[in-house]
Scaffold this active site. Sequence first.
Site, PDB file in Angstrom:
ATOM      1  N   ASP A 181      45.534  47.138  43.968  1.00 46.78           N
ATOM      2  CA  ASP A 181      44.140  47.188  44.418  1.00 46.78           C
ATOM      3  C   ASP A 181      44.031  46.777  45.885  1.00 46.78           C
ATOM      4  OD1 ASP A 181      41.448  47.641  44.091  1.00 46.78           O
ATOM      5  OD2 ASP A 181      41.020  45.672  43.226  1.00 46.78           O
ATOM      6  N   GLY A 182      43.013  47.291  46.546  1.00 56.20           N
ATOM      7  CA  GLY A 182      42.728  46.876  47.921  1.00 56.20           C
ATOM      8  C   GLY A 182      43.070  47.898  48.983  1.00 56.20           C
ATOM      9  N   ARG A 189      39.905  48.474  51.148  1.00 51.41           N
ATOM     10  CA  ARG A 189      39.613  47.349  52.046  1.00 51.41           C
ATOM     11  C   ARG A 189      40.604  47.302  53.209  1.00 51.41           C
ATOM     12  NH1 ARG A 189      39.061  43.321  47.110  1.00 51.41           N
ATOM     13  NH2 ARG A 189      39.675  45.254  46.052  1.00 51.41           N
ATOM     14  N   HIS A 235      45.181  54.636  50.849  1.00 52.15           N
ATOM     15  CA  HIS A 235      45.955  55.127  49.695  1.00 52.15           C
ATOM     16  C   HIS A 235      47.351  55.580  50.132  1.00 52.15           C
ATOM     17  CE1 HIS A 235      42.551  54.593  47.164  1.00 52.15           C
ATOM     18  NE2 HIS A 235      41.843  55.576  47.671  1.00 52.15           N
ATOM     19  N   THR A 259      40.756  55.553  34.029  1.00 51.98           N
ATOM     20  CA  THR A 259      39.827  56.518  33.429  1.00 51.98           C
ATOM     21  C   THR A 259      38.426  56.350  34.034  1.00 51.98           C
ATOM     22  OG1 THR A 259      39.597  54.954  31.579  1.00 51.98           O
ATOM     23  CG2 THR A 259      41.002  56.868  31.206  1.00 51.98           C
ATOM     24  N   ARG A 281      34.443  57.874  41.465  1.00 54.73           N
ATOM     25  CA  ARG A 281      34.493  57.815  42.938  1.00 54.73           C
ATOM     26  C   ARG A 281      34.088  59.164  43.550  1.00 54.73           C
ATOM     27  NH1 ARG A 281      39.241  53.704  44.707  1.00 54.73           N
ATOM     28  NH2 ARG A 281      38.761  52.126  43.142  1.00 54.73           N
ATOM     29  N   LEU A 325      65.858  51.335  36.579  1.00 56.12           N
ATOM     30  CA  LEU A 325      64.484  50.822  36.441  1.00 56.12           C
ATOM     31  C   LEU A 325      63.619  51.916  35.825  1.00 56.12           C
ATOM     32  CD1 LEU A 325      62.254  48.587  37.606  1.00 56.12           C
ATOM     33  CD2 LEU A 325      61.778  50.446  39.164  1.00 56.12           C
ATOM     34  N   ARG A 345      40.382  40.463  37.382  1.00 52.47           N
ATOM     35  CA  ARG A 345      40.026  41.177  36.149  1.00 52.47           C
ATOM     36  C   ARG A 345      41.092  42.225  35.863  1.00 52.47           C
ATOM     37  NH1 ARG A 345      35.539  42.594  39.620  1.00 52.47           N
ATOM     38  NH2 ARG A 345      36.046  44.436  40.839  1.00 52.47           N
TER      39      ARG A 345
HETATM   40  C1  IPE Z   1      41.734  49.277  39.161  1.00 50.99           C
HETATM   41  O1  IPE Z   1      41.191  49.132  40.421  1.00 50.99           O
HETATM   42  C2  IPE Z   1      42.352  50.635  39.006  1.00 50.99           C
HETATM   43  C3  IPE Z   1      43.569  50.871  39.795  1.00 50.99           C
HETATM   44  C4  IPE Z   1      44.168  49.992  40.532  1.00 50.99           C
HETATM   45  C5  IPE Z   1      44.122  52.189  39.687  1.00 50.99           C
HETATM   46  P1  IPE Z   1      39.648  49.433  40.710  1.00 50.99           P
HETATM   47  O2  IPE Z   1      39.434  49.154  42.145  1.00 50.99           O
HETATM   48  O3  IPE Z   1      39.290  50.783  40.223  1.00 50.99           O
HETATM   49  O4  IPE Z   1      38.922  48.360  39.781  1.00 50.99           O
HETATM   50  P2  IPE Z   1      37.476  47.711  39.848  1.00 50.99           P
HETATM   51  O5  IPE Z   1      36.489  48.843  39.921  1.00 50.99           O
HETATM   52  O6  IPE Z   1      37.407  46.859  41.085  1.00 50.99           O
HETATM   53  O7  IPE Z   1      37.368  46.897  38.610  1.00 50.99           O
HETATM   54  C1  IPE Z   2      43.308  50.740  44.594  1.00 54.42           C
HETATM   55  O1  IPE Z   2      42.623  50.514  45.783  1.00 54.42           O
HETATM   56  C2  IPE Z   2      43.688  52.177  44.402  1.00 54.42           C
HETATM   57  C3  IPE Z   2      42.945  52.863  43.341  1.00 54.42           C
HETATM   58  C4  IPE Z   2      42.076  52.326  42.536  1.00 54.42           C
HETATM   59  C5  IPE Z   2      43.226  54.273  43.176  1.00 54.42           C
HETATM   60  P1  IPE Z   2      41.057  50.713  45.883  1.00 54.42           P
HETATM   61  O2  IPE Z   2      40.779  52.120  46.285  1.00 54.42           O
HETATM   62  O3  IPE Z   2      40.375  50.275  44.641  1.00 54.42           O
HETATM   63  O4  IPE Z   2      40.714  49.723  47.072  1.00 54.42           O
HETATM   64  P2  IPE Z   2      39.443  48.788  47.221  1.00 54.42           P
HETATM   65  O5  IPE Z   2      39.328  47.981  45.964  1.00 54.42           O
HETATM   66  O6  IPE Z   2      38.273  49.692  47.405  1.00 54.42           O
HETATM   67  O7  IPE Z   2      39.743  47.956  48.412  1.00 54.42           O
HETATM   68 MG    MG Z   3      39.577  48.519  44.012  1.00 53.74          MG
END
Ligand code: IPE
Ligand code: IPE
Ligand code: MG
Length: 227
Positions: free
Chosen positions: A12-13, A16, A29, A58, A63, A123, A180
């Site tokens: 995640d992130g 950001r 990404h 899912t 988005r 792996l 979470r």
């Molecule tokens: C969880 O991240 C899904 C993946 C990392 C693929 P999200 O960014 O979609 O989760 P929420 O919306 O913050 O819970």
């Molecule tokens: C995780 O990064 C990648 C996916 C969920 C596909 P995010 O796209 O959720 O990045 P943030 O949470 O918006 O920073």
């Molecule tokens: Mg995210």
Amino acid sequence: MDELVHLGIIMDGNGRWAKKRNLPRAAGHLEGLKSLKKVIKGAIDEGIKYLTVYCFSTENWKRPEAEVNYLMALFTNKIYGEIRTMGSLGVQVRLLGKREGLPEAALKALDRTVNETSQNDKLVLQLAINYGGHDEIARAVNALIREGVKEVTPELIRSKFDNPDIPPVDFIVRSAGEERLSNFLLFDSAYSELGFYDKLWPDWDEEMIKTVKEDFHKRQRRFGGLA
Ligand code: IPE
Ligand code: IPE
Ligand code: MG
């Protein structure tokens, strides 16, 4: 000390990371894919046998269409090439998630990656794409219903998962600070350890996996019993 056999990562992130640099989310990404490569190498170096990474949930269909399309294009055009390079490292790719809804081209590229890496055994890399813990359980129960099963058990449900041969996840870690699960590995996380790290996913590398492994070794698992 428990061995870290199966590591799960909620990557995640990315958004950001891009925002901080005034870049489009897509750039985050793409950078995230580079981190994944480093983390895979780190996992191999640390002797981790199974790595499950959350690539698309899912719920991520909510988005904007352009972002969803960009991610699908990454799965179609990038993963195959990247993972093929991983072949030399001995990475066996497996898919986890609902096939329905994924573009045909992405499925084709992913299936090819799975087939061409099936003999590797250093792996096992499980890619969770169009994955949701609720969907995983519902699909398994539906498979049992189709077979005429009248009563389910946890073991029967698990036997219908996509890759029942892969052991339950030992440690689930999440980047970017949110604490979470976001529908990740709901069934198999029953007794996994959880770790949350502020570092954004595109900033992760081999070193982070060393940290993660050290953190896991500080945990004491009891599985409901006594130490
Ligand atoms: C969880 O991240 C899904 C993946 C990392 C693929 P999200 O960014 O979609 O989760 P929420 O919306 O913050 O819970
Ligand atoms: C995780 O990064 C990648 C996916 C969920 C596909 P995010 O796209 O959720 O990045 P943030 O949470 O918006 O920073
Ligand atoms: Mg995210």
